[in-house]
Design a protein around this motif. Structure first.
Motif, PDB file in Angstrom:
ATOM      1  N   ARG B 169     -83.719 -72.455-113.874  1.00 13.94           N
ATOM      2  CA  ARG B 169     -84.882 -71.358-113.136  1.00 13.94           C
ATOM      3  C   ARG B 169     -85.648 -70.958-112.970  1.00 13.94           C
ATOM      4  O   ARG B 169     -86.190 -70.136-111.826  1.00 13.94           O
ATOM      5  CB  ARG B 169     -84.539 -70.428-114.450  1.00 13.94           C
ATOM      6  CG  ARG B 169     -83.167 -69.714-115.376  1.00 13.94           C
ATOM      7  CD  ARG B 169     -83.286 -68.853-116.475  1.00 13.94           C
ATOM      8  NE  ARG B 169     -81.470 -69.190-117.111  1.00 13.94           N
ATOM      9  CZ  ARG B 169     -81.414 -68.116-116.679  1.00 13.94           C
ATOM     10  NH1 ARG B 169     -81.751 -66.907-116.621  1.00 13.94           N
ATOM     11  NH2 ARG B 169     -79.391 -68.022-117.352  1.00 13.94           N
ATOM     12  N   ASP B 193     -74.494 -77.042-118.922  1.00 13.68           N
ATOM     13  CA  ASP B 193     -73.384 -76.790-118.915  1.00 13.68           C
ATOM     14  C   ASP B 193     -72.298 -75.544-118.560  1.00 13.68           C
ATOM     15  O   ASP B 193     -73.214 -74.879-117.935  1.00 13.68           O
ATOM     16  CB  ASP B 193     -73.760 -76.221-120.195  1.00 13.68           C
ATOM     17  CG  ASP B 193     -74.006 -77.887-121.146  1.00 13.68           C
ATOM     18  OD1 ASP B 193     -72.861 -78.716-120.799  1.00 13.68           O
ATOM     19  OD2 ASP B 193     -74.362 -77.978-122.293  1.00 13.68           O
ATOM     20  N   VAL B 194     -71.356 -75.315-118.982  1.00 16.99           N
ATOM     21  CA  VAL B 194     -70.839 -74.673-118.182  1.00 16.99           C
ATOM     22  C   VAL B 194     -71.219 -73.032-118.321  1.00 16.99           C
ATOM     23  O   VAL B 194     -71.180 -71.856-117.566  1.00 16.99           O
ATOM     24  CB  VAL B 194     -69.045 -73.728-118.187  1.00 16.99           C
ATOM     25  CG1 VAL B 194     -68.242 -75.039-117.198  1.00 16.99           C
ATOM     26  CG2 VAL B 194     -68.615 -74.266-119.901  1.00 16.99           C
ATOM     27  N   VAL B 195     -71.634 -72.621-119.655  1.00 15.35           N
ATOM     28  CA  VAL B 195     -72.087 -71.633-120.078  1.00 15.35           C
ATOM     29  C   VAL B 195     -73.298 -70.943-119.052  1.00 15.35           C
ATOM     30  O   VAL B 195     -73.764 -70.100-118.540  1.00 15.35           O
ATOM     31  CB  VAL B 195     -72.076 -71.216-121.890  1.00 15.35           C
ATOM     32  CG1 VAL B 195     -72.651 -69.979-122.022  1.00 15.35           C
ATOM     33  CG2 VAL B 195     -70.765 -71.669-122.037  1.00 15.35           C
ATOM     34  N   VAL B 196     -74.229 -72.104-119.216  1.00 14.79           N
ATOM     35  CA  VAL B 196     -75.868 -72.335-118.788  1.00 14.79           C
ATOM     36  C   VAL B 196     -75.180 -71.663-117.653  1.00 14.79           C
ATOM     37  O   VAL B 196     -76.056 -71.218-116.331  1.00 14.79           O
ATOM     38  CB  VAL B 196     -76.236 -73.264-119.481  1.00 14.79           C
ATOM     39  CG1 VAL B 196     -77.909 -73.100-117.916  1.00 14.79           C
ATOM     40  CG2 VAL B 196     -76.475 -73.466-119.645  1.00 14.79           C
ATOM     41  N   GLN B 197     -74.421 -72.371-116.562  1.00 14.26           N
ATOM     42  CA  GLN B 197     -74.090 -72.663-114.931  1.00 14.26           C
ATOM     43  C   GLN B 197     -73.662 -71.678-114.543  1.00 14.26           C
ATOM     44  O   GLN B 197     -74.253 -70.476-113.445  1.00 14.26           O
ATOM     45  CB  GLN B 197     -73.203 -73.427-114.644  1.00 14.26           C
ATOM     46  CG  GLN B 197     -72.327 -73.112-113.449  1.00 14.26           C
ATOM     47  CD  GLN B 197     -71.026 -74.914-113.042  1.00 14.26           C
ATOM     48  OE1 GLN B 197     -71.521 -75.613-113.654  1.00 14.26           O
ATOM     49  NE2 GLN B 197     -69.743 -74.194-112.933  1.00 14.26           N
ATOM     50  N   ARG B 198     -72.443 -70.274-115.135  1.00 15.14           N
ATOM     51  CA  ARG B 198     -72.358 -69.298-115.609  1.00 15.14           C
ATOM     52  C   ARG B 198     -73.589 -68.476-115.317  1.00 15.14           C
ATOM     53  O   ARG B 198     -73.735 -67.787-114.438  1.00 15.14           O
ATOM     54  CB  ARG B 198     -71.221 -68.965-116.627  1.00 15.14           C
ATOM     55  CG  ARG B 198     -70.655 -67.567-116.607  1.00 15.14           C
ATOM     56  CD  ARG B 198     -69.895 -68.342-115.417  1.00 15.14           C
ATOM     57  NE  ARG B 198     -68.524 -67.329-115.084  1.00 15.14           N
ATOM     58  CZ  ARG B 198     -68.283 -67.759-113.848  1.00 15.14           C
ATOM     59  NH1 ARG B 198     -67.943 -68.599-113.232  1.00 15.14           N
ATOM     60  NH2 ARG B 198     -66.962 -66.205-113.422  1.00 15.14           N
ATOM     61  N   ASP B 199     -74.924 -68.886-116.369  1.00 16.95           N
ATOM     62  CA  ASP B 199     -75.220 -67.392-116.485  1.00 16.95           C
ATOM     63  C   ASP B 199     -76.197 -67.956-114.840  1.00 16.95           C
ATOM     64  O   ASP B 199     -76.625 -66.597-114.469  1.00 16.95           O
ATOM     65  CB  ASP B 199     -76.191 -67.914-117.347  1.00 16.95           C
ATOM     66  CG  ASP B 199     -75.863 -67.390-118.658  1.00 16.95           C
ATOM     67  OD1 ASP B 199     -75.154 -66.091-118.637  1.00 16.95           O
ATOM     68  OD2 ASP B 199     -76.187 -67.900-119.721  1.00 16.95           O
ATOM     69  N   ARG B 202     -74.863 -66.236-111.870  1.00 15.01           N
ATOM     70  CA  ARG B 202     -74.312 -64.529-112.294  1.00 15.01           C
ATOM     71  C   ARG B 202     -75.943 -64.085-111.671  1.00 15.01           C
ATOM     72  O   ARG B 202     -76.281 -63.175-111.039  1.00 15.01           O
ATOM     73  CB  ARG B 202     -74.728 -63.840-113.540  1.00 15.01           C
ATOM     74  CG  ARG B 202     -74.570 -62.673-113.580  1.00 15.01           C
ATOM     75  CD  ARG B 202     -73.718 -62.044-114.575  1.00 15.01           C
ATOM     76  NE  ARG B 202     -72.989 -62.759-115.836  1.00 15.01           N
ATOM     77  CZ  ARG B 202     -72.775 -63.649-116.836  1.00 15.01           C
ATOM     78  NH1 ARG B 202     -73.570 -63.781-117.605  1.00 15.01           N
ATOM     79  NH2 ARG B 202     -72.321 -64.023-116.991  1.00 15.01           N
ATOM     80  N   ILE B 228     -68.085 -67.127-106.144  1.00 18.19           N
ATOM     81  CA  ILE B 228     -69.201 -66.940-105.745  1.00 18.19           C
ATOM     82  C   ILE B 228     -69.977 -66.107-103.764  1.00 18.19           C
ATOM     83  O   ILE B 228     -70.424 -65.100-103.774  1.00 18.19           O
ATOM     84  CB  ILE B 228     -70.559 -67.165-106.712  1.00 18.19           C
ATOM     85  CG1 ILE B 228     -70.784 -68.483-105.387  1.00 18.19           C
ATOM     86  CG2 ILE B 228     -69.960 -67.445-107.488  1.00 18.19           C
ATOM     87  CD1 ILE B 228     -72.318 -69.436-105.988  1.00 18.19           C
TER      88      ILE B 228
END
Lengths: 304, 295, 345
Positions: B169, B193-199, B202, B228
């Motif tokens: 970020r 990681d996928v969850v962080v990637q998602r954030d 977004r 995206i």
């Protein structure tokens, strides 16, 4: 045919910083079973303890507590030098798991010789070519004399699979076997693993962070979060009907072209799912305390 | 708003990049590309397809032995057009980052480990805006960090005190520091990681909506791009084999390679892939099976 | 049953490094890993190897062609002549004959110390790092103790303690080896720790390979360039160290080396008498041999760190690309386009 029963596995690491010792629990009371002809996917993000479990299963690490019980079909426990013959591993990075100094032949011939599968030089060579052909690497004679850096990533991973199977292993631990490969060859390698598994009735532990391949490639999914099992069950049930907050989060985060435009529309989810120490077991259809052994998974084995 | 109605910010015409080795290798072959204002353009392809080379050449970051053999790259700014290939060194330096910034592959490890985030943001600002006052610098730094979702109190942190996602970020914050009209992102989330990637994805989409910059998003992960991006270019062996809106690319891919790439990703929620584990040989082409399934 | 799909293989490399690797490989196909360990022939390497070969040859077969270096003649300090190519010493001894024997002596010491020090550093560095935990801690401590012992003073003390008559070649060699292995051991330990954590070492352990085989077959080949470089360095250090000891009169009593020659030249006032032919040749041989070994070491460095090699290849290619770009610019001076709008304002 060999099966593995992991019971109540715990692994603590001691972190030293100066005089302070802190204990880090990498694996927290994990139990799972691997049966011949079945694939169990171990899903989790980095730091969830999935690689530690792989290391314990391949005896590169000792567990702090808990047992790993490997038995042949007739109930004989596998121990000592036989353990390495029965349980083998495919590493994540095919660029690092082959020694740049040695030929492809060396990598497959060594396990053959160590476990006494072949006696003479000619026999070894013939078997090496056999193994290469089994993993669809050809012309085998040509590949055998190459060195790792002359092969592509997908070819190297096939060599790594051949090496793992060379001792006659019946249990295969595949630690993210395709995550370092180009996307268009991933399915090829996974399907290869699938075929070898059917042919040899291997018990496979497929470690991954990719829910989509976990769902399609395995019979059972075990979701790990911070060293604990938070959800387990038949793969379709876990992915399509997740119960634990963390599994839901994972399923939501995986890109899915079937649901376009989600990135913009969805609200940010809480990134710290509540970890209340429970695990949803789809086999039993109920919540249990994390660490309690799963219901007998054998019930779900397809009869064949 | 469709892509056609939008104003173009970058035009790449007939771009060819050659690596001058013993046997010269053409890494990018006659690429044509138009990037519109506020658009996310996905650039998909596998390792060695030339996507990174293309991105570097657009910014003239390519280093010898790579050289641009043919082509023209034009930047359409608010104040007229700029021929990027004709810029001299001083003006190129001013152009980069100010108009067109990059987030590199593995960028989160590109932060200087011995200075704070604040100092690194300040250095970048001062290099381009030497007259900025201390107060302005502080306000701008806090502003960009807030925008990418990092607490401004983190300004005093050293990179190793931040998590991987947080560092990524900060890199994105750094890239948008000078409000460029184009950001090129080369695999910005691959190591996460996928969850962080998602954030982070977004966040990128939200920032694009707010600030209306254009993004060239490079990755091998086609499902991610489908979600995206507005349009997607698929590269194979240095050539752009297909350039289409995300929706049409997914529903009706023309090039066999695109179909193959699409077929390489089993769907998470769709029907269970019949092409796996049913005795189909692993050498078989997987795309047709997937199409049947979709139909 | 082939599955070689050319379309899915990376055909165009994104990074120049990869290109350098592949194109370097395209010409010749090395079959054995050993080939990879050989340095690329560069002018510097050729000069280095030439120097080493010439001096070694001189030390090996020189003594066969010269007379007895100890023969005393009635013609002290004659400059080089047809009879005595390098002149004579104060006592009329043939300098060339002395030089031949002294070179042999110095090489002997150098090689013996090089081998001993490398063996010690390899054992303490590699084995300790591979075993890890307590063994590593103990070996590390031991190495560090030897590292902080000041080398030369210790050598002087030890050599001073041993009576001159029993101070043979081997005594000096062992003293030099014991005081010089620790630095290399630390480097090897660090290298081993990094190689030990590679997946291919783990893979060979998982496949049931015995520890010594993992060390010798899987780890050691990847350390060979480092070890070779350390051996070369140890030889230089030993020859210089021995020359230093001999120069202050603490060298081996039963052998003549380049250091003893310099010792006698100094005692015979060669410098103040202007007898350059007495002290320049041994000094020059030490310097040239050291230079030759260093040049070889630079080439070995390129194997240890392939980036250095790529740097060299890279510079060559960069020049060509720049030239082509210039030519292209000259051929088509200016493409007329609307971008001049901005420059006009």
């Amino acid at each position: 045919m060999t099966s593995v029963k992991v019971t109540d596995l715990v692994k603590d690491y001691t972190l030293r910083s100066g005089l302070k010792h802190t204990r880090l629990r990498a694996v927290d009371h994990v139990s799972l079973e691997l049966a011949p002809g079945r694939t169990v996917a171990l899903v989790g993000e980095s730091g969830s303890g999935k690689s530690t479990i792989a290391k314990i299963l391949t005896r590169m690490e000792r567990p702090t507590s808990g047992t790993v019980d490997v038995r042949l079909d007739d109930g004989t426990p596998v121990a000592g030098a036989h353990y390495r013959r029965e349980v083998q591993m495919v590493f994540q990075d095919p660029f690092a798991s082959l020694n740049p100094f040695h030929s492809i032949e060396h990598h497959i011939a060594r396990p053959l010789k160590i476990h006494g599968r072949t006696r003479t030089r000619d026999e070894t060579h013939a078997r090496v070519l056999d193994m290469l052909e089994r993993v669809n690497l050809g012309p085998a004679e040509h590949i055998a004399s190459r060195r790792p850096h002359e092969l592509s990533g997908g070819q190297r991973q096939r060599v790594a699979i051949a090496r793992a199977l060379a001792p006659g292993a019946q249990v295969l631990i595949a630690d993210e076997p395709v995550s370092m490969l180009d996307v268009s060859i991933r399915l090829g390698v996974l399907n290869l693993l699938g075929r070898l598994q059917r042919e040899d009735r291997l018990a496979v532990l497929y470690i991954t962070h990719d829910l989509a391949t976990a769902r399609h490639f395995s019979d059972e999914i075990v979701v790990l979060y911070r060293g604990r099992v938070v959800e387990r069950g038949p793969s379709d049930a876990v992915i399509l009907d997740p119960h634990h907050a963390y599994t839901k989060l994972l399923a939501l985060a995986a890109p899915d072209p079937e649901r376009p435009g989600r990135v913009t529309s969805e609200a940010p989810v809480d990134r710290e799912p509540i970890d209340n120490g429970t695990c949803y077991d789809h086999f039993a259809g109920e919540w249990r305390e994390a660490g309690v052994p799963a219901a007998e998974a054998e019930a779900a084995v397809p009869a064949d | 708003m469709t892509a056609d109605q939008r104003q173009a910010v970058l035009t790449v015409e007939d771009l060819t990049v050659v690596y001058e080795t013993e046997a010269p290798v053409t890494a990018v072959k006659h690429a044509d590309l138009v990037l519109h204002k506020g658009e996310i353009l996905g650039l998909a392809g596998e390792s060695g397809c030339g996507k990174t080379t293309l991105a570097y050449a657009v910014n003239r970051l390519h280093r010898p032995p790579a050289r641009i053999a043919t082509g023209r790259i034009t930047f359409h700014g608010d104040d007229g057009d700029t021929d990027i290939l004709a810029l001299d060194d001083t003006r190129l330096r001013a152009f980069r980052w100010e108009r067109l910034s990059m987030v590199f592959q593995g960028a989160m490890n590109a932060l200087n480990p011995v200075t704070t985030v604040r100092a690194q943001l300040k250095d970048t600002l001062l290099a381009h805006r030497p007259r900025m006052s201390r107060k302005e610098i502080r306000e701008r730094s806090e502003d960009v960090l807030t925008r990418v979702g990092v607490d401004p109190r983190r300004l005093g942190s050293y990179p190793h005190e931040l998590s991987g996602g947080m560092r990524q970020r900060v890199m994105i914050a750094m890239a948008m520091l000078l409000e460029p009209q184009i950001m090129i992102m080369d695999e910005p989330t691959t190591a996460l990681d996928v969850v962080v990637q998602r954030d982070i994805l977004r966040e990128i989409v939200r920032l694009r909506d707010e600030l209306d910059f254009a993004v060239i998003f490079i990755t091998h992960d086609l499902p991610l791009l489908l979600e995206i991006s507005d349009r997607i270019a698929v590269m194979l062996d240095g050539e752009i084999v297909e350039l289409e809106t995300a929706d049409r690319l997914y529903r009706d891919a023309q090039h066999p390679y695109t179909r193959k790439l699409l077929g390489s990703f089993p769907s998470l929620s769709g029907a269970r892939g019949a092409f796996i584990r049913t005795g189909v040989d692993e050498t078989a082409e997987t795309a047709p099976a997937l199409e049947e399934e979709r139909a | 049953m082939t599955n070689l799909k050319p379309s899915s293989e990376p055909s165009v490399a994104d990074s120049a490094e990869l290109l350098a690797e592949t194109s370097a490989e395209a010409g010749r196909k090395p079959r054995a890993g050993w080939r990879m360990l050989l340095p690329t022939m560069t002018p510097w390497l050729a000069v280095g190897l030439g120097l080493i070969a010439a001096i070694t040859l001189f030390g090996l077969i020189g003594p066969l062609f010269v007379g007895d270096p100890r023969t005393i003649r009635d013609m002290g300090l004659t400059p080089p002549s047809a009879d005595f190519w390098l002149g004579t010493t104060q006592t009329g001894q043939d300098v060339l004959a002395q030089l031949a024997y002294a070179t042999r002596g110095s090489l002997q010491i150098g090689v013996i110390v090089g081998l001993l020090a490398t063996a010690l550093s390899a054992f303490f560095g590699i084995y300790g790092a591979y075993r890890g935990r307590v063994v590593d801690e103990a070996f590390s401590l031991f190495t560090n103790v030897f590292l902080v012992i000041p080398g030369l003073p210790l050598v002087i003390v030890i050599s001073g303690f041993v009576p001159a008559e029993s101070r043979g070649l081997w005594t000096i060699a062992i003293v030099l080896a014991v005081t010089s292995w620790a630095g290399s051991a630390r480097v090897l330990r660090a290298q081993t720790l990094s190689v030990r954590n590679r997946d291919y070492v783990a893979a060979s352990q998982v496949s049931g390979e015995r520890p010594w085989r993992v060390i010798v077959v899987e780890i050691l080949p990847n350390l060979l360039p480092v070890i070779a470089s350390q051996f070369v360095f140890a030889v230089i250090a030993a020859i210089l160290g021995e020359a230093g000891l001999s120069f202050i009169g603490l060298g081996a009593s039963n052998s003549s080396t380049l250091g003893t020659m310099l010792f006698y030249a100094q005692n015979g006032f060669a410098l103040s008498l202007g007898a350059w032919w007495w002290f320049v040749p041994p000094g020059l041989i030490i310097a040239l041999f050291g230079m030759g070994l260093s040049l070889v070491n630079f080439s070995i460095d390129e194997i240890i760190n392939p980036k250095l090699k790529n740097l060299r290849l890279h510079r060559k290619r960069a020049r060509r690309a720049a030239r082509l770009e210039r030519e292209l610019a000259q051929a088509a001076p200016q493409v007329p386009s609307q971008q001049t709008k901005e420059t006009a304002r």
